[in-house]
Design an enzyme around this catalytic site. Structure first.
Site, mmCIF file in Angstrom:
data_model
loop_
_atom_site.group_PDB
_atom_site.id
_atom_site.type_symbol
_atom_site.label_atom_id
_atom_site.label_comp_id
_atom_site.label_asym_id
_atom_site.label_seq_id
_atom_site.Cartn_x
_atom_site.Cartn_y
_atom_site.Cartn_z
ATOM 1 N N ASN A 46 -27.364 -87.890 3.837
ATOM 2 C CA ASN A 46 -27.624 -89.298 3.526
ATOM 3 C C ASN A 46 -26.572 -89.878 2.581
ATOM 4 O OD1 ASN A 46 -29.968 -89.403 5.087
ATOM 5 N ND2 ASN A 46 -31.260 -88.742 3.398
ATOM 6 N N HIS A 132 -42.745 -94.596 4.893
ATOM 7 C CA HIS A 132 -42.511 -93.270 4.332
ATOM 8 C C HIS A 132 -43.794 -92.635 3.807
ATOM 9 C CE1 HIS A 132 -40.773 -90.248 1.524
ATOM 10 N NE2 HIS A 132 -39.812 -90.200 2.438
ATOM 11 N N GLU A 175 -40.173 -101.129 5.191
ATOM 12 C CA GLU A 175 -38.886 -100.548 4.803
ATOM 13 C C GLU A 175 -37.744 -101.422 5.299
ATOM 14 O OE1 GLU A 175 -38.388 -96.402 5.597
ATOM 15 O OE2 GLU A 175 -40.496 -95.930 5.295
ATOM 16 N N SER A 179 -36.395 -94.566 7.854
ATOM 17 C CA SER A 179 -35.647 -93.333 7.635
ATOM 18 C C SER A 179 -35.556 -92.432 8.852
ATOM 19 C CB SER A 179 -36.270 -92.552 6.474
ATOM 20 O OG SER A 179 -37.629 -92.239 6.749
ATOM 21 N N ASP A 204 -39.240 -100.955 0.758
ATOM 22 C CA ASP A 204 -38.560 -99.702 0.434
ATOM 23 C C ASP A 204 -37.173 -99.776 1.086
ATOM 24 O OD1 ASP A 204 -37.453 -97.146 0.607
ATOM 25 O OD2 ASP A 204 -39.373 -96.149 0.915
ATOM 26 N N HIS A 207 -32.709 -96.629 2.405
ATOM 27 C CA HIS A 207 -31.612 -96.396 3.351
ATOM 28 C C HIS A 207 -30.792 -97.653 3.618
ATOM 29 C CE1 HIS A 207 -32.804 -92.257 4.440
ATOM 30 N NE2 HIS A 207 -34.019 -92.697 4.199
ATOM 31 N N LYS A 239 -29.006 -91.633 -2.033
ATOM 32 C CA LYS A 239 -28.452 -91.723 -0.675
ATOM 33 C C LYS A 239 -27.070 -92.357 -0.743
ATOM 34 C CE LYS A 239 -33.063 -91.514 1.264
ATOM 35 N NZ LYS A 239 -33.737 -91.212 -0.039
#
Length: 395
Positions: A46, A132, A175, A179, A204, A207, A239
């Site tokens: 990541n 997540h 998100e 992910s 979130d 990423h 990440k």
């Protein structure tokens, strides 16, 4: 004998092809990783921008923070990081956390567990189906009415919110970049629906932060989201930023409340001042070195084009996360092993991390990859999938 179920549970997971094991990484060097004495091209990292391998020199020699942030663990390095992030994200305040998991869990538990009067807070947590595990665990541990809408299905979200009948406060959680699938949330629709139902939206962006936006400030920057449109933002440093830890950004009132009632924050030792200084330095590098995001985007486009040319199907994603659906945990492990034999470190992602029958090879692309790395990976992938064609057809 106490806890006899432990051995049985492990045995069952192994028989199902679901047992997880760690692999000791002996060395990182650019796009390569050395494991058990062999060097592989790493397609499971990541570290999207390659910042985890940038040198860092600091006068901050304190190895640890020495305490909780509300005791003596909050240093000037932590303060500088918080103030910089708040300014760059156009938020009033920022709270640092040891991990994204702790940040998501504490959001759910703190906002729907107790208020200043110590009484349970009633309300609603409405969460994307593919959110997540930290969000799911936090929601289950809270006092909220917890429901999940089908992945990125705004009609389903609207219907769930309509059923709440304004019974308590509502927090919608999704998100920026998912992910496991690598797709993105429909941000404008989430904002519209949250405002229509007088709900808060929490994102979130683990990423997305560092990767999205002109200066790498993530989904907030890419979509020009104000604090009122996105009252709660969580993202991680482990990440694209290449260090560790996480943060929550929002209003001063929200952050002050969490500082007082978020048990994960109050009762945990803060991460070190050195890590805070390193994180701030890497965030500034991320903003200044635009070439890192440009090269990453070029690598994503190249991988998708080569996979299409090879007639290999990838889940719909325009991000660094490129999943290839296999559909069986044991076959996913076999494909991953054969790719490793060809010199590529890839990871088989299996249930329960992803829904049943969506076991996959999760390719992650980074700035560190060169064009020939991606070409060779796709060529090897095509060979492996061809060898396993009969087994795949039986799924």
């Amino acid at each position: 004998m106490p806890f006899e179920f432990l051995s049985q549970a492990l045995l069952e997971r192994e028989q199902q092809g679901l047992l997880r094991r760690e692999h000791v990484v002996q060395a990182y060097q650019q796009q390569y990783v050395t494991i058990a004495g062999r060097r592989y091209i790493n397609f499971s990292s990541n570290d999207y921008l390659g910042l985890a391998q940038t040198p860092f020199n600091t006068s901050t020699q304190v190895g640890g923070s020495g305490g909780s942030p509300v005791v003596t663990g909050y240093s000037k390095q932590h303060q500088e990081l918080c103030e910089y992030l708040a300014a760059q994200l156009n938020r009033e305040a920022v709270l640092l956390m040891n991990s994204g998991f702790a940040a998501n869990a504490t959001l759910c538990q703190s906002l729907f567990s107790q208020s200043g009067s110590q009484s349970p807070v009633k309300g609603n947590l409405v969460v994307d189906k593919l959110a997540h595990a930290s969000i799911i665990d936090g929601a289950l541990a809270s006092h909220a009415n917890f429901s999940r809408f089908r992945h990125n299905d705004m009609d389903h979200l609207h219907s769930l919110l309509a059923k709440n009948n304004n019974e308590g406060d509502t927090l919608i959680m999704s998100e920026g970049v998912f992910s496991m699938d690598g797709d993105q949330a429909p941000i404008s629709e989430l904002v519209r629906i949250s405002q229509q139902h007088s709900a808060w939206l929490s994102l979130d962006d683990a990423h997305g932060f560092g990767v999205l936006g002109q200066n790498g400030m993530g989904t907030v920057e890419a979509n020009a989201l104000s604090q009122s449109e996105l009252p709660v933002l969580m993202a991680t440093f482990g990440k694209a930023i290449g260090t560790g830890g996480a943060f929550i950004a929002g209003s001063q009132t929200l952050i002050d409340y969490l500082r007082n009632f978020a048990r994960h924050y109050v009762y945990s030792t803060a991460f070190s001042p050195m890590q805070a200084a390193h994180t701030l330095a890497n965030i500034k590098l991320c903003q200044q070195e635009h070439w890192r995001r440009e090269k990453l985007q070029n690598n994503i486009r190249l991988f998708k084009r080569l996979m299409q040319d090879a007639q290999l199907e990838v889940l719909s994603s325009d991000t660094a996360i490129q999943p290839v659906l296999i559909g069986c945990p044991k076959l996913a492990l076999k494909v991953a092993d054969e790719l490793r034999q060809s010199g590529f470190w890839v990871t088989a992602i299996r249930t329960p991390t992803v829904p049943k029958k969506t076991d996959r090879i999760r390719i992650t692309l980074t700035t560190l990859h060169e064009e020939q790395d991606i070409q060779h990976l796709v060529f090897a992938f095509a060979e492996v999938m061809e060898r396993n064609k009969e087994e795949r057809s039986q799924l």
